[in-house]
Design a protein around this motif. Structure first.
Motif, short mmCIF file in Angstrom:
data_model
loop_
_atom_site.label_atom_id
_atom_site.label_comp_id
_atom_site.label_asym_id
_atom_site.label_seq_id
_atom_site.Cartn_x
_atom_site.Cartn_y
_atom_site.Cartn_z
N PHE A 35 0.86 -1.17 0.00
CA PHE A 35 0.00 0.00 0.00
C PHE A 35 0.90 1.23 0.00
CE2 PHE A 35 -4.28 -1.71 0.98
CZ PHE A 35 -3.93 -3.02 1.23
N ARG A 36 0.30 2.38 -0.27
CA ARG A 36 1.08 3.61 -0.20
C ARG A 36 0.19 4.74 0.32
NH1 ARG A 36 1.86 4.77 -6.73
NH2 ARG A 36 -0.24 5.61 -7.13
N LYS A 41 -3.27 12.41 1.81
CA LYS A 41 -4.14 11.46 1.13
C LYS A 41 -4.33 10.21 1.96
CE LYS A 41 -3.19 12.94 -3.61
NZ LYS A 41 -2.85 12.48 -4.99
N GLU A 42 -5.37 9.46 1.63
CA GLU A 42 -5.61 8.22 2.32
C GLU A 42 -4.67 7.12 1.79
OE1 GLU A 42 -10.37 8.78 3.37
OE2 GLU A 42 -9.71 7.15 2.06
N ARG A 43 -4.47 6.12 2.64
CA ARG A 43 -3.67 4.99 2.22
C ARG A 43 -4.40 4.25 1.10
NH1 ARG A 43 -0.80 1.48 6.80
NH2 ARG A 43 -0.30 3.64 7.33
N GLU A 44 -3.66 3.88 0.06
CA GLU A 44 -4.28 3.20 -1.07
C GLU A 44 -3.53 1.93 -1.43
OE1 GLU A 44 -4.27 6.02 -4.29
OE2 GLU A 44 -2.13 5.81 -4.68
N TYR A 92 5.55 3.84 1.24
CA TYR A 92 5.07 2.53 0.82
C TYR A 92 5.14 1.57 2.01
CZ TYR A 92 4.78 3.86 -4.05
OH TYR A 92 4.41 4.48 -5.23
N TYR A 93 4.03 0.86 2.22
CA TYR A 93 3.92 -0.07 3.33
C TYR A 93 3.66 -1.48 2.81
CZ TYR A 93 3.03 4.16 6.08
OH TYR A 93 3.13 5.39 6.68
N CYS A 94 4.30 -2.46 3.42
CA CYS A 94 3.94 -3.84 3.16
C CYS A 94 3.01 -4.30 4.28
CB CYS A 94 5.15 -4.74 3.05
SG CYS A 94 6.23 -4.78 4.49
N ALA A 95 2.18 -5.27 3.96
CA ALA A 95 1.21 -5.75 4.92
C ALA A 95 0.93 -7.22 4.71
CB ALA A 95 -0.09 -4.94 4.80
N ARG A 96 0.50 -7.88 5.78
CA ARG A 96 0.21 -9.30 5.76
C ARG A 96 -1.28 -9.52 5.98
NH1 ARG A 96 1.89 -12.56 10.99
NH2 ARG A 96 -0.17 -11.78 11.60
N TRP A 103 -8.34 -4.41 0.05
CA TRP A 103 -8.86 -3.63 1.17
C TRP A 103 -7.90 -3.67 2.35
CZ3 TRP A 103 -12.38 -0.87 -0.94
CH2 TRP A 103 -13.21 -1.40 -1.92
N HIS A 104 -7.49 -2.51 2.81
CA HIS A 104 -6.48 -2.49 3.87
C HIS A 104 -7.01 -3.11 5.16
CE1 HIS A 104 -8.18 0.95 6.08
NE2 HIS A 104 -8.44 1.48 4.91
N ALA A 105 -8.32 -3.12 5.37
CA ALA A 105 -8.89 -3.72 6.58
C ALA A 105 -8.67 -5.23 6.63
CB ALA A 105 -10.37 -3.40 6.68
#
Length: 120
Positions: A35-36, A41-44, A92-96, A103-105
């Protein structure tokens, strides 16, 4: 724990490769995403990859320019970014997550972020 790296300053049209290293022995049990978030701005969502790496999903604004991949033996997910544009400037973010999703949720663990700045 997720540790993102590889950000930096690059001219428009250039390339960067982000990496996200995960600790633990369950990396292959999770989908991963990038995500970034730009200032104000919101995270996308940028890109996601399934547990095995067989499936990937991209946001329209990076499709054809960015490539997500993973190496489960190294507990690492990558984001190859080509043809960079000033509008790609963001943290920039990585996520699991449990499943491939935009969807970031749907992601429950996040790295600290790495700054990407694209100059015109």
């Amino acid at each position: 724990q997720l540790q993102a790296s590889g950000g930096g300053l690059v001219q428009a049209g250039g390339s960067l490769r982000l990496s996200c290293a995960a600790s633990g022995r369950t990396f292959s049990s999770y989908a991963m995403g990038w995500f970034r978030q730009a200032p104000g701005k919101e995270r996308e969502f940028v890109a996601g990859i399934s547990r095995s790496g067989a499936a990937t999903y991209y946001a329209d604004y990076v499709k054809g320019r960015f490539t997500i991949s993973r190496d489960n033996a190294k507990n690492t997910v990558y984001l190859q970014m080509n043809s960079l544009r000033p509008e790609d400037t963001a943290v920039y973010y990585c996520a699991r997550g449990s499943d491939l999703s935009k969807w970031h949720a749907e992601y429950d663990s996040w790295g600290q972020g790495t700054q990407v700045t694209v100059s015109s």
